[in-house]
Design a protein around this motif. Structure first.
Motif, PDB file in Angstrom:
ATOM      1  N   UNK A 174      -6.113   9.279   3.589  1.00 49.42           N
ATOM      2  CA  UNK A 174      -7.502   9.279   3.370  1.00 49.42           C
ATOM      3  C   UNK A 174      -7.770   7.717   3.457  1.00 49.42           C
ATOM      4  N   UNK A 175      -6.887   7.013   3.550  1.00 52.88           N
ATOM      5  CA  UNK A 175      -7.037   5.542   4.093  1.00 52.88           C
ATOM      6  C   UNK A 175      -7.346   4.781   2.809  1.00 52.88           C
ATOM      7  N   UNK A 176      -6.976   3.468   3.015  1.00 49.45           N
ATOM      8  CA  UNK A 176      -7.095   2.427   1.852  1.00 49.45           C
ATOM      9  C   UNK A 176      -7.734   1.276   2.595  1.00 49.45           C
ATOM     10  N   UNK A 177      -8.881   0.858   1.714  1.00 46.94           N
ATOM     11  CA  UNK A 177      -9.747  -0.342   2.356  1.00 46.94           C
ATOM     12  C   UNK A 177      -8.938  -1.301   1.484  1.00 46.94           C
ATOM     13  N   UNK A 207       0.882  -1.147   0.096  1.00 46.71           N
ATOM     14  CA  UNK A 207      -0.200   0.003   0.113  1.00 46.71           C
ATOM     15  C   UNK A 207       0.675   1.281  -0.167  1.00 46.71           C
ATOM     16  N   UNK A 208       0.479   2.068  -1.177  1.00 53.31           N
ATOM     17  CA  UNK A 208       1.344   3.222  -1.166  1.00 53.31           C
ATOM     18  C   UNK A 208       1.142   4.306  -0.047  1.00 53.31           C
ATOM     19  N   UNK A 209       2.078   5.049   0.499  1.00 53.46           N
ATOM     20  CA  UNK A 209       1.873   6.520   1.145  1.00 53.46           C
ATOM     21  C   UNK A 209       2.961   7.450   0.827  1.00 53.46           C
ATOM     22  N   UNK A 210       2.458   8.498   0.361  1.00 48.61           N
ATOM     23  CA  UNK A 210       3.635   9.710   0.272  1.00 48.61           C
ATOM     24  C   UNK A 210       2.959  10.925   0.921  1.00 48.61           C
ATOM     25  N   UNK A 235      -9.332  -1.467   7.153  1.00 51.53           N
ATOM     26  CA  UNK A 235      -8.937  -0.013   6.357  1.00 51.53           C
ATOM     27  C   UNK A 235      -7.646   0.249   7.162  1.00 51.53           C
ATOM     28  N   UNK A 236      -6.651   0.931   6.263  1.00 45.89           N
ATOM     29  CA  UNK A 236      -5.337   1.145   6.618  1.00 45.89           C
ATOM     30  C   UNK A 236      -5.063   2.335   6.300  1.00 45.89           C
TER      31      UNK A 236
END
Lengths: 113, 111
Positions: A105-108, A21-24, A88-89
């Protein structure tokens, strides 16, 4: 002001598949980075955190994340997901005197048995 | 004790009511927080207390009034709320350098 982007809004995987899962984030100063998980109907739980040192951080439940400063990224990984990882992450960045945390904003994530 | 306890878990209130949300932790954390989370959205910071003093107010309307009576307790007083204030209100605490521990939240409905 800092901001956090999670580009994957909804990810569907089969059990045993690998996860990333990407996060920037956008912030020029020193940051501390977190991943939180929210299982259905439950509260937010800390998965892992990065403050300093080894940029590869290991967390609970087999999750890990890598801080790449040059890319302003903190991606979450797990080699083999389970159905119980459905949740949700949220990626989060702490700045401003170590008090202010901004969430992405979260990733489901949906894991199919 | 490694938990943050929030009460009540659910609250329904009218727009003219006054109510309070409570949060308690016994981990010795000196920073405590109120967050608001709408459905399918990330938590949004409302207030930060550090050593029992309000250190951050994210331009929250005055109908929300925080209070930190001591290092273990955090209250959020509610008055004259609007239906759009309906949300999950999360309390969290943290040590000086560490991640948050979140409570399970109070699900507030304003009617």
């Amino acid at each position: 002001a800092q901001s956090v982007s999670q580009h994957n809004h909804h990810v569907i995987l089969s059990e045993a598949a690998s996860l990333e899962l990407g996060c920037n984030y956008s912030y020029g100063g020193t940051v501390n980075l977190f991943w939180y998980v929210q299982y259905p109907g439950q509260h937010l739980q800390l998965l892992l955190k990065y403050f300093s040192g080894d940029p590869l951080v290991k967390g609970i439940k087999g999750f890990e994340a890598e801080f790449i400063k040059s890319k302003f990224s903190f991606n979450l990984r797990k080699p083999s997901v389970q159905w119980s990882d459905t949740a949700e992450y949220f990626c989060a960045v702490m700045t401003g005197g170590y008090q202010k945390v901004t969430f992405g904003t979260g990733t489901k994530l949906q894991v199919i048995p | 004790d490694t938990e943050v306890t929030q009460t009540p878990k659910h609250l329904v209130m009218g727009m003219t009511n006054k109510k309070s949300l409570k949060c308690e932790q016994h981990m010795g954390h000196r920073a405590m927080y109120w967050y608001k989370q709408k459905a399918k959205k990330p938590p949004e910071l409302m207030f930060v207390y550090s050593y029992e003093k309000l250190s951050i107010n994210e331009s929250v309307p005055s109908r929300f009034s925080p209070e930190c009576p001591n290092s273990s307790l955090l209250n959020l007083h509610l008055h004259a709320l609007q239906p759009e204030d309906s949300a999950l209100y999360l309390c969290a605490s943290s040590p000086a350098f560490g991640g948050y521990t979140f409570g399970s939240g109070t699900r507030l409905t304003v009617v």
